[in-house]
Design a protein around this motif. Structure first.
Motif, mmCIF file in Angstrom:
data_model
loop_
_atom_site.group_PDB
_atom_site.id
_atom_site.type_symbol
_atom_site.label_atom_id
_atom_site.label_comp_id
_atom_site.label_asym_id
_atom_site.label_seq_id
_atom_site.Cartn_x
_atom_site.Cartn_y
_atom_site.Cartn_z
ATOM 1 N N LEU A 195 29.685 87.441 1.766
ATOM 2 C CA LEU A 195 30.985 87.168 1.144
ATOM 3 C C LEU A 195 32.087 87.631 2.092
ATOM 4 N N HIS A 222 27.387 92.773 0.110
ATOM 5 C CA HIS A 222 26.866 91.447 0.442
ATOM 6 C C HIS A 222 27.697 90.870 1.587
ATOM 7 N N ASN A 243 23.569 85.728 -6.516
ATOM 8 C CA ASN A 243 24.661 86.558 -5.986
ATOM 9 C C ASN A 243 25.996 86.177 -6.632
ATOM 10 N N LEU A 250 25.617 83.092 0.216
ATOM 11 C CA LEU A 250 25.345 83.749 -1.066
ATOM 12 C C LEU A 250 24.466 82.840 -1.932
ATOM 13 N N THR A 251 23.548 83.446 -2.641
ATOM 14 C CA THR A 251 22.683 82.692 -3.537
ATOM 15 C C THR A 251 23.375 82.484 -4.884
ATOM 16 N N TYR A 311 31.953 81.946 0.675
ATOM 17 C CA TYR A 311 30.711 82.437 0.073
ATOM 18 C C TYR A 311 29.462 81.922 0.794
#
Length: 200
Positions: A103, A100, A35, A31-32, A28
């Protein structure tokens, strides 16, 4: 992390491995928090998505009897523990990864075997259980109506054949009775000839 905390964390991951129908290992990085929350919402009801330390995940996988994932536990790792239909969860993860790029699907585990990225994606491309059942029900309904037609046709033919045999039965019995009648009429003739022989 204290030893007792590590033991508890490993035990928790072991339980998740054992209670899952399948797992998908992801990276990940990038990713925030928002997210990750979005991904968890998309998996709600079909899987839980847990960020885990690689060392603890390796220990838990070994303890749970999950083999072949050791090489996947590198970098920032999160595991999707799927409780329900693997297809639905795999679809959600694949779709999220498409939207995204941060990921990354690294592999998975299902039915006692490690899965490659391609195998996880193939599962995601399958139709869901509900769709397959609906298609099967439709196919069975169509086949049942065909079968009913096939069974109805021979039944009517058998009925006609039985009726025809019933009509022929008296006619076939009549000739069988005739020879008996002939034999009875021939007997007096032989008897009549007997006195003539005696007279000679």
């Amino acid at each position: 992390m204290a030893r007792t905390d590590k033991t508890a964390a490993v035990a928790d991951i072991v339980e998740q491995f054992k209670g899952s129908t399948a797992t998908v290992i992801t990276e990940y990085r990038g990713l925030t928090v928002a997210n990750l929350a979005e991904l968890r919402r998309s998996l709600a009801g079909s899987a839980t998505y847990s960020v885990a330390k690689n060392t603890l995940s390796k220990l838990a996988a070994a303890e749970a009897g999950v083999d072949g994932l050791e090489d996947l536990f590198v970098g920032p790792t999160a595991i999707a523990f799927i409780q329900g239909e693997p297809v639905d969860a795999a679809k959600a993860i694949k779709k999220f990864a498409k939207d995204h790029k941060a990921l990354v699907i690294k592999g998975g585990y299902m039915d006692g075997h490690a899965l490659s990225v391609a195998e996880v994606e193939r599962i995601a491309d399958l139709e869901s259980r509900e769709v397959l059942l609906a298609k099967m029900a439709g196919a069975m309904k169509a086949n049942l109506s065909k079968a009913a037609g096939l069974f109805a046709a021979p039944a009517s033919q058998m009925a006609r054949l039985a009726a025809a045999l019933q009509e022929k039965k008296p006619a076939s019995e009549a000739p069988a009775a005739a020879p008996q009648a002939a034999e009875t009429t021939e007997a007096p003739a032989e008897a009549a000839e007997a006195p003539a022989d005696a007279a000679e």
